[in-house]
Design an enzyme around this catalytic site. Structure first.
Site, PDB file in Angstrom:
ATOM      1  N   HIS A   1      13.852  10.006  83.020  1.00  0.00           N
ATOM      2  CA  HIS A   1      13.055  10.383  81.843  1.00  0.00           C
ATOM      3  C   HIS A   1      11.555  10.275  82.116  1.00  0.00           C
ATOM      4  O   HIS A   1      10.764  10.048  81.188  1.00  0.00           O
ATOM      5  CB  HIS A   1      13.423   9.526  80.620  1.00  0.00           C
ATOM      6  CG  HIS A   1      14.888   9.449  80.338  1.00  0.00           C
ATOM      7  ND1 HIS A   1      15.569  10.435  79.667  1.00  0.00           N
ATOM      8  CD2 HIS A   1      15.816   8.498  80.668  1.00  0.00           C
ATOM      9  CE1 HIS A   1      16.851  10.104  79.569  1.00  0.00           C
ATOM     10  NE2 HIS A   1      17.021   8.936  80.175  1.00  0.00           N
TER      11      HIS A   1
ATOM     12  N   LYS B   1     -13.251  17.985  91.166  1.00  0.00           N
ATOM     13  CA  LYS B   1     -11.855  18.415  91.108  1.00  0.00           C
ATOM     14  C   LYS B   1     -11.315  18.833  92.469  1.00  0.00           C
ATOM     15  O   LYS B   1     -11.998  19.451  93.266  1.00  0.00           O
ATOM     16  CB  LYS B   1     -11.700  19.610  90.147  1.00  0.00           C
ATOM     17  CG  LYS B   1     -12.008  19.311  88.696  1.00  0.00           C
ATOM     18  CD  LYS B   1     -10.951  18.430  88.063  1.00  0.00           C
ATOM     19  CE  LYS B   1      -9.625  19.149  87.919  1.00  0.00           C
ATOM     20  NZ  LYS B   1      -9.716  20.352  87.088  1.00  0.00           N
TER      21      LYS B   1
ATOM     22  N   GLN C   1      18.870  52.797  91.890  1.00  0.00           N
ATOM     23  CA  GLN C   1      17.600  52.827  92.608  1.00  0.00           C
ATOM     24  C   GLN C   1      16.710  51.663  92.181  1.00  0.00           C
ATOM     25  O   GLN C   1      15.814  51.238  92.921  1.00  0.00           O
ATOM     26  CB  GLN C   1      16.887  54.164  92.360  1.00  0.00           C
ATOM     27  CG  GLN C   1      15.601  54.350  93.140  1.00  0.00           C
ATOM     28  CD  GLN C   1      15.102  55.777  93.076  1.00  0.00           C
ATOM     29  OE1 GLN C   1      15.679  56.669  93.667  1.00  0.00           O
ATOM     30  NE2 GLN C   1      14.024  55.995  92.330  1.00  0.00           N
TER      31      GLN C   1
END
Length: 472
Positions: free
Chosen positions: A156, A283, A322
């Protein structure tokens, strides 16, 4: 340009209709399979006396030239042709005249395209298997290096019990190993040749279908000509297997994304597989893992699309079929690209072992072992469960781990605790006393690793030697 089927028609096809009907923009992808199939077909026609030996030799030689020129880039597959079959046959007629017109004897575009698609898919199954094997080797390398690297196991997304990185990563080894088994299963079921099925009812020419099947590396011919031209089960199976591969990659990517977060800091992704932000200089984003996760839906879409296309098609061939190509080609390229990039990212990733261990300790992953300690000292399990629950609550209030509490603090919660509790709930003890097959204990993991090494070393190769003989 006149189509190969134009004799029945008295007026030109509307250009929009022609464009809508044409497949050359995507079926040129299997030009090699088309020419190889034609070479095998013509060799068989010559062997059977349907063509003279000289005619067969001329056509085969020219087909090999066309193939070589196409692969070298000196002959372009032009979009002016309706499909790859038309392109090859038109080039042959340009070079050999009436002899080139005999290529299609005893064959329909229906069994031709069925052959091309089957051969192309078979090739991609083999290549996907090779990529999976490479990924498995990378995973195994990590397992071998981290049998003692302790980390929290989760249920969990809650920290549950301590495991090792080798054990956690080993779960993905099993997933991708099953994916390889699916590749083998698909190969075994699909490796039968539709060539010679004709449009749907075979042909009156004395074809030797066993001969062409053997030349093209198949186990034998398809036993029903209607099924031969209309079967696309193998494409659906391959897309299903690729969807499962992508699901596994997506799950793994999700974990790496979580582990890469500031809150976890379990991994450092190599700069080559990360990107920065245009506005936030701090970042370092896990873009490859996120793209793999995102592209999973793209592969799922191809599977659902083909299932939907095939569900209402009566026997035998219909133009709907196709539609088996464009999305399939895209899904294959997507999955193979994801496998290659993910493997590269995983091979270069750095694992922050100390952060993993600290997370396992502060997450009370040894709580179950503390309860087992009490049980082994005569406390009923349900009572032990409650005692350790109070112990965890005390640790949370104190911002401490179970290991850091003094014996007096432990005894205040239960007098059963003695000094040996510290060894009983140490991370190493919690992990390494689990020795059953499949458990995270070091001895158990080393036994599994040895088995996995043998598995990778002894993997049965796919048979692909037919191609050299065909083109020699």
């Amino acid at each position: 340009m006149a189509q190969l089927w134009g004799g029945r028609f008295t007026k030109e096809t509307d250009q929009l209709v022609y464009n809508f009907n044409a497949s050359i923009s995507f079926d040129r992808k299997f030009y090699k399979q088309d020419m190889e199939g034609s070479i095998a077909h013509v060799k068989m026609l010559g062997k059977q006396g349907i063509l003279t030996e000289q005619e067969a030799a001329q056509i085969v030689a020219e087909l090999k030239k066309i193939l070589a020129e196409t692969e070298a880039g000196t002959l372009e597959i032009s979009l002016e042709y309706e499909d790859i079959h038309s392109f090859v046959e038109a080039k042959l007629i340009e070079r050999l005249g009436d002899t080139g017109k005999k290529l299609h004897t005893g064959r329909s575009r229906n069994d031709q395209v069925a052959l091309d698609m089957r051969m192309y898919t078979r090739m991609e199954v083999v290549q996907t298997d090779a990529l999976l094997k490479d990924l498995l080797q990378t995973i195994l390398n990590i397992m071998k290096a981290h049998t003692a690297t302790i980390m929290p196991g989760f249920t969990h997304l809650q920290k549950a019990q301590p495991v090792t990185l080798a054990h956690h990563i080993g779960a993905y080894f099993e997933m991708f190993k099953r994916d390889r088994l699916r590749m083998r299963d698909i190969y075994e079921r699909m490796n039968y040749c539709p060539l010679g099925s004709g449009a749907l009812a075979g042909t009156t020419y004395p074809l030797d279908r066993e001969y062409t099947a053997k030349m093209l590396g198949f186990y034998g011919p398809c036993y029903n000509s209607m099924d031969g031209v209309s079967d696309r089960d193998y494409v659906i199976e391959f897309l299903s297997a690729l969807s499962t591969v992508m699901m596994h990659l997506s799950r793994f990517s999700e974990e790496i994304i979580i582990w890469n977060s500031n809150e976890y800091q379990f991994v450092e992704i190599d700069d080559a597989y990360s990107t920065g932000s245009s506005i936030m200089p701090q970042k370092k984003n896990p873009d490859i893992a996120e793209l793999v996760r995102g592209k999973t839906g793209r592969v799922y879409g191809a599977l659902i699309s083909l299932l939907t296309t095939m569900k209402g098609i009566p026997l035998a061939y219909n133009k709907d079929m196709q539609e088996d190509k464009e999305l399939t080609f895209d899904a294959i390229d997507t999955a193979k690209g994801c496998l290659a990039l993910f493997q590269g990212m995983l091979a270069t990733i750095q694992f922050r072992e100390e952060n993993m261990r600290k997370s396992a300790m502060l997450g009370f992953t040894n709580a179950t072992d503390a309860a087992d300690y009490l049980v082994n000292h005569g406390v009923p399990f349900r009572d032990a469960h409650g005692i350790v629950g109070r112990l965890v609550l005390y640790c949370i209030e104190k911002n401490s781990s179970i290991d850091d509490l003094s014996l007096e603090e432990l005894k205040a919660i239960s007098p059963v605790f003695e000094a040996d509790i510290y060894d009983a709930v140490s991370m190493e003890t919690c992990v390494n006393k689990r020795l059953t097959t499949g458990a995270p204990g070091k001895e158990a993991m080393e036994r599994v690793i040895a088995l996995e090494e043998t598995y990778l070393a002894e993997g049965k190769p796919f048979e692909e030697d037919w191609e050299k003989e065909l083109l020699s």
